[in-house]
Enzyme design. Sequence first.
Site, mmCIF file in Angstrom:
data_model
loop_
_atom_site.group_PDB
_atom_site.id
_atom_site.type_symbol
_atom_site.label_atom_id
_atom_site.label_comp_id
_atom_site.label_asym_id
_atom_site.label_seq_id
_atom_site.Cartn_x
_atom_site.Cartn_y
_atom_site.Cartn_z
ATOM 1 C CB ALA A 1 -0.910 -0.003 1.222
ATOM 2 C CB VAL B 1 4.867 1.044 3.986
ATOM 3 C CG1 VAL B 1 4.650 2.509 3.607
ATOM 4 C CG2 VAL B 1 4.068 0.697 5.238
ATOM 5 C CE LYS B 2 4.200 -0.124 -5.412
ATOM 6 N NZ LYS B 2 3.072 -0.333 -6.353
ATOM 7 C CB ILE B 3 8.803 4.165 0.370
ATOM 8 C CG1 ILE B 3 8.207 3.706 1.710
ATOM 9 C CG2 ILE B 3 9.533 5.493 0.491
ATOM 10 C CD1 ILE B 3 7.470 4.745 2.470
#
EC number: 2.2.1.2
Length: 215
Positions: A56, A82-84
């Site tokens: 996400a 967590v997509k960064i």
Amino acid sequence: MKFFLDTANVEKIKEFNALGLVDGVTTNPSLIKKEGRDFYEVIKEICAIVDGPVSAEVIALDAEGMVKEARELVKLAENVVVKIPMTKEGMKAVNILSKEGIKTNVTLIFSANQALLAAKAGASYVSPFVGRLDDVGQDGMFLISEVMQVFSAYGIETEVIVASVRHPIHVIESAKMGADIATIPFDVLDKLFNHPLTDNGIEKFLADWEAHMNR
């Protein structure tokens, strides 16, 4: 090789998950927008369907904002990743989050240098985009070979997710290069099933059986 489904379409995720083919899911703001639903509701629902990692993406562009969003996202489910984005601020956030035990997937990677930086910052996953490189006249699969070579040489444990997959050749070439994961749109995954000789073979078997039964 693991297959992630690159979509936020819950029905498609259920369909392919029932086949035992979904090891995880990746989403992004564009995919969520396409579904026209609340972001947090969609992520929670996907996480309840799939046992594997569900990426996400944060919206903030500063490290402080990314970290704040990430801490909220991981409260949704244990399998949230967590997509960064690959930026200096993004790597600052990845470094902080990795020390907190929060898994991250660094996205929008277009060079081996970027992949190496993300791994050194503590990323759990890196996502090199092959299709978008092909679009601008570069060789997307060459990037995968470079990243795999560098990671192998140094025993880097960060997993490589081949992203921006456009066709079945991207998938099999990624597998041949030893990439850990391909994240695949459902229309491309559908194409992996198909071969004209398979269809012809089924037709012949059925025709032969019918002829045998009608003797």
